[in-house]
Motif scaffolding. Structure first.
Motif, PDB file in Angstrom:
ATOM      1  N   CYS A 294     -13.768  21.040  -4.428  1.00 28.12           N
ATOM      2  CA  CYS A 294     -13.463  20.272  -3.203  1.00 28.12           C
ATOM      3  C   CYS A 294     -12.686  18.995  -3.475  1.00 28.12           C
ATOM      4  CB  CYS A 294     -14.762  19.921  -2.470  1.00 28.12           C
ATOM      5  SG  CYS A 294     -15.771  21.348  -2.045  1.00 28.12           S
ATOM      6  N   GLN A 295     -12.586  18.613  -4.744  1.00 25.08           N
ATOM      7  CA  GLN A 295     -11.925  17.370  -5.171  1.00 25.08           C
ATOM      8  C   GLN A 295     -12.556  16.133  -4.533  1.00 25.08           C
ATOM      9  OE1 GLN A 295      -7.928  17.212  -6.628  1.00 25.08           O
ATOM     10  NE2 GLN A 295      -7.356  18.959  -5.361  1.00 25.08           N
ATOM     11  N   ARG A 296     -13.864  16.172  -4.368  1.00 24.15           N
ATOM     12  CA  ARG A 296     -14.607  14.999  -3.914  1.00 24.15           C
ATOM     13  C   ARG A 296     -16.093  15.190  -4.220  1.00 24.15           C
ATOM     14  NH1 ARG A 296     -13.924  12.635   0.312  1.00 24.15           N
ATOM     15  NH2 ARG A 296     -16.032  11.941   0.788  1.00 24.15           N
ATOM     16  N   PHE A 297     -16.749  14.078  -4.462  1.00 23.68           N
ATOM     17  CA  PHE A 297     -18.198  14.083  -4.631  1.00 23.68           C
ATOM     18  C   PHE A 297     -18.839  13.840  -3.269  1.00 23.68           C
ATOM     19  CE2 PHE A 297     -17.233  12.932  -9.112  1.00 23.68           C
ATOM     20  CZ  PHE A 297     -17.989  13.911  -9.732  1.00 23.68           C
ATOM     21  N   SER A 298     -19.822  14.665  -2.928  1.00 26.65           N
ATOM     22  CA  SER A 298     -20.533  14.522  -1.657  1.00 26.65           C
ATOM     23  C   SER A 298     -21.956  14.037  -1.922  1.00 26.65           C
ATOM     24  CB  SER A 298     -20.577  15.860  -0.915  1.00 26.65           C
ATOM     25  OG  SER A 298     -19.272  16.342  -0.683  1.00 26.65           O
ATOM     26  N   ARG A 299     -22.501  13.299  -0.960  1.00 26.80           N
ATOM     27  CA  ARG A 299     -23.839  12.736  -1.153  1.00 26.80           C
ATOM     28  C   ARG A 299     -24.914  13.814  -1.302  1.00 26.80           C
ATOM     29  NH1 ARG A 299     -21.503   8.454   1.776  1.00 26.80           N
ATOM     30  NH2 ARG A 299     -21.798   6.482   0.667  1.00 26.80           N
ATOM     31  N   TRP A 300     -24.681  14.998  -0.697  1.00 24.20           N
ATOM     32  CA  TRP A 300     -25.687  16.050  -0.835  1.00 24.20           C
ATOM     33  C   TRP A 300     -25.866  16.445  -2.295  1.00 24.20           C
ATOM     34  CZ3 TRP A 300     -24.802  20.613  -3.227  1.00 24.20           C
ATOM     35  CH2 TRP A 300     -23.482  21.080  -3.319  1.00 24.20           C
ATOM     36  N   GLN A 301     -24.767  16.350  -3.093  1.00 21.35           N
ATOM     37  CA  GLN A 301     -24.873  16.658  -4.514  1.00 21.35           C
ATOM     38  C   GLN A 301     -25.814  15.670  -5.208  1.00 21.35           C
ATOM     39  OE1 GLN A 301     -20.294  17.010  -4.909  1.00 21.35           O
ATOM     40  NE2 GLN A 301     -21.128  17.853  -6.800  1.00 21.35           N
ATOM     41  N   GLY A 302     -25.651  14.404  -4.856  1.00 21.04           N
ATOM     42  CA  GLY A 302     -26.504  13.387  -5.460  1.00 21.04           C
ATOM     43  C   GLY A 302     -27.971  13.621  -5.145  1.00 21.04           C
ATOM     44  N   TRP A 303     -28.268  13.896  -3.867  1.00 18.23           N
ATOM     45  CA  TRP A 303     -29.662  14.135  -3.478  1.00 18.23           C
ATOM     46  C   TRP A 303     -30.193  15.401  -4.129  1.00 18.23           C
ATOM     47  CZ3 TRP A 303     -32.070  10.135  -2.017  1.00 18.23           C
ATOM     48  CH2 TRP A 303     -31.463   9.166  -1.212  1.00 18.23           C
ATOM     49  N   ALA A 304     -29.344  16.441  -4.216  1.00 15.91           N
ATOM     50  CA  ALA A 304     -29.763  17.695  -4.855  1.00 15.91           C
ATOM     51  C   ALA A 304     -30.029  17.475  -6.344  1.00 15.91           C
ATOM     52  CB  ALA A 304     -28.707  18.772  -4.651  1.00 15.91           C
ATOM     53  N   GLY A 305     -29.138  16.721  -7.001  1.00 15.68           N
ATOM     54  CA  GLY A 305     -29.336  16.427  -8.410  1.00 15.68           C
ATOM     55  C   GLY A 305     -30.620  15.661  -8.663  1.00 15.68           C
ATOM     56  N   LEU A 306     -30.900  14.668  -7.816  1.00 11.37           N
ATOM     57  CA  LEU A 306     -32.151  13.915  -7.943  1.00 11.37           C
ATOM     58  C   LEU A 306     -33.359  14.819  -7.723  1.00 11.37           C
ATOM     59  CD1 LEU A 306     -31.510  10.491  -6.140  1.00 11.37           C
ATOM     60  CD2 LEU A 306     -31.914  10.885  -8.572  1.00 11.37           C
ATOM     61  N   GLY A 307     -33.241  15.757  -6.761  1.00  9.80           N
ATOM     62  CA  GLY A 307     -34.341  16.676  -6.491  1.00  9.80           C
ATOM     63  C   GLY A 307     -34.639  17.568  -7.686  1.00  9.80           C
ATOM     64  N   VAL A 308     -33.584  18.104  -8.302  1.00  5.50           N
ATOM     65  CA  VAL A 308     -33.763  18.961  -9.485  1.00  5.50           C
ATOM     66  C   VAL A 308     -34.377  18.162 -10.633  1.00  5.50           C
ATOM     67  CG1 VAL A 308     -32.556  20.290 -11.269  1.00  5.50           C
ATOM     68  CG2 VAL A 308     -31.906  20.545  -8.866  1.00  5.50           C
ATOM     69  N   TYR A 309     -33.890  16.932 -10.815  1.00  4.95           N
ATOM     70  CA  TYR A 309     -34.414  16.109 -11.911  1.00  4.95           C
ATOM     71  C   TYR A 309     -35.880  15.751 -11.676  1.00  4.95           C
ATOM     72  CZ  TYR A 309     -34.644  12.556 -15.553  1.00  4.95           C
ATOM     73  OH  TYR A 309     -34.994  11.839 -16.670  1.00  4.95           O
TER      74      TYR A 309
END
Length: 320
Positions: A294-309
Motif C-alpha cells: 500500500c506504500q503507507r503504514f496504517s494504524r491498524w498495523q500498529g495495534w495488530a503488532g502490539l496485540g501479537v506481541y
C-alpha cells in the motif's frame, strides 16, 4: 534501604535515557541534513549500528567465553520487541507514507535473514552454512546502504536546497553529542534493567516474569528511546530506519559473529524454534508487507503488532 537505592538508580537511568536520546536524535538528524542522505538511511546505518553495538559486544564476549545458549534467544527476542512493540508504537504515533524504494530492499533482507535462520536451524543449532548465508545477507545490506547513500548524495547535490555550513568545530561538537547521547542511552538502559530487575525482586515479582518483561524489553531500550525521541521530533524516517537496520544487524551479523567466536554451531533452543522464531517472522511480515503493497503504514498495523506481541508475552509468562 535497598528498595530506595534501586528506585533512585532507576530514576537516574530514566534521566540518562531521556537526555541521551534527545542528544542522539538531534545529532543524527543533523548528520542527515548536512550529508544530504535521507534520515531513513542514516537511521538504518549509523544509528542502528550505534544502538546495537553494546548488545553485539556483550553477545560476542559471552560466546567467546562459551556462554552461547542464550545468544539466539536474545537476538530473536530483540527483533520481536523492536518490531511488535517499538515499530508498532511508531506506526500508531506517526502513521503515513512508506516509500517502497526505501523499505523494499531492507524488508526483503530482514525477512530473508529470519527465513534462513528458521530453515537452517531445524536441527537445533545454526550450522556453518547458515552462518555464511546470514553473513551474505549482512553484506548485501551493507552494499545496498552504500548504493542508496551514493544515490541520495548525488540527488541532493543536484538540488537547489542549501545545506548548513559545517566547520571542523561544529562537526566535532556534533560527533561528541552523538557519542555522548549514545553512551547516555546505553548506560541508562543498563541502569534501568539492573535496578528495575532488583526492584521487581524486592517487590516479589517472579523471575520468569522479570526475564520476559524488564530484561527482554531492556535489550531493545536503545531502539525504543531513539524511536520515541524521533517521534517527538517528527523524525519518522529516522526511527523506522533504525528499527529495520537494528533487526538486520541482530539477525545477520550478531548471530554469525557469536558462532564464529564460539568456534562451533550456535545452539538454538526448542522454544526458540517452536515459538520465538515463528512469532518473530509473523510479526515482521505483519508490520512490513502491507506497507510495501500500500506504500503507507496504517494504524491498524500498529495495534495488530502490539496485540501479537502482548499475546506472545502472555504465552511466554504462562510457560515460565
Amino acid at each position: 534501604m535497598q528498595t530506595l537505592l534501586a528506585a533512585a538508580l532507576f530514576l537516574v537511568g530514566v534521566v540518562l535515557i531521556v537526555k541521551g536520546g534527545d542528544a542522539f536524535v538531534d545529532a543524527a538528524g543533523w548528520m542527515a541534513e548536512v550529508s544530504g542522505i535521507p534520515p531513513f538511511l542514516v537511521g538504518a546505518t549509523i544509528v542502528s549500528l550505534a544502538t546495537t553495538l553494546p548488545e553485539m559486544l556483550v553477545s560476542v564476549i559471552a560466546a567467546k567465553n562459551g556462554q552461547v545458549e542464550m545468544a539466539a534467544g536474545n537476538a530473536i527476542g530483540s527483533v520481536t520487541a523492536n518490531t511488535g512493540l517499538i515499530l508498532a508504537v511508531a506506526v500508531i504515533a506517526l502513521a503515513g507514507e512508506a516509500s517502497r524504494r526505501q523499505y523494499l530492499a531492507k524488508s526483503l533482507l530482514l525477512v530473508s535473514g529470519l527465513g534462513v535462520l528458521l530453515v537452517s536451524a531445524r536441527g537445533g543449532c545454526l550450522p556453518a552454512a547458515g552462518s555464511l548465508l546470514l553473513g551474505g545477507v549482512f553484506l548485501l545490506f551493507l552494499a545496498e546502504n552504500i548504493h542508496s547513500a551514493r544515490s541520495a548524495v548525488a540527488v541532493a547535490g543536484a538540488g537547489q536546497a542549501a545545506r548548513p555550513t559545517v566547520t571542523p568545530r561544529i562537526l566535532a561538537g556534533r560527533l561528541i553529542l552523538f557519542c555522548l547521547g549514545a553512551a547516555g542511552i546505553v548506560a541508562g538502559a543498563h541502569l534501568l534493567v539492573k535496578s528495575g530487575s532488583a526492584l521487581a525482586r524486592l517487590l516479589g515479582v517472579p523471575e520468569g516474569v522479570i526475564a520476559v518483561t524488564i530484561v527482554a524489553v531492556g535489550t531493545s531500550l536503545p531502539e525504543l528511546v531513539t524511536t520515541l525521541t524521533a517521534i517527538f521530533k517528527k523524525q519518522a524516517g529516522l526511527s523506522a530506519g533504525n528499527i529495520l537496520g537494528a533487526n538486520i544487524i541482530d539477525t545477520a551479523l550478531i548471530l554469525p559473529l557469536c558462532s564464529l567466536a564460539a568456534g562451533r554451531p550456535l545452539p538454538i533452543s526448542a522454544q526458540c524454534l517452536a515459538l520465538d522464531l515463528p512469532i518473530c517472522l509473523a510479526v515482521t511480515l505483519l508490520m512490513l508487507l502491507p506497507a510495501l503493497f500500500c506504500q503507507r503504514f496504517s494504524r491498524w498495523q500498529g495495534w495488530a503488532g502490539l496485540g501479537v506481541y502482548a499475546a506472545y508475552l502472555f504465552v511466554t509468562v504462562r510457560g515460565c
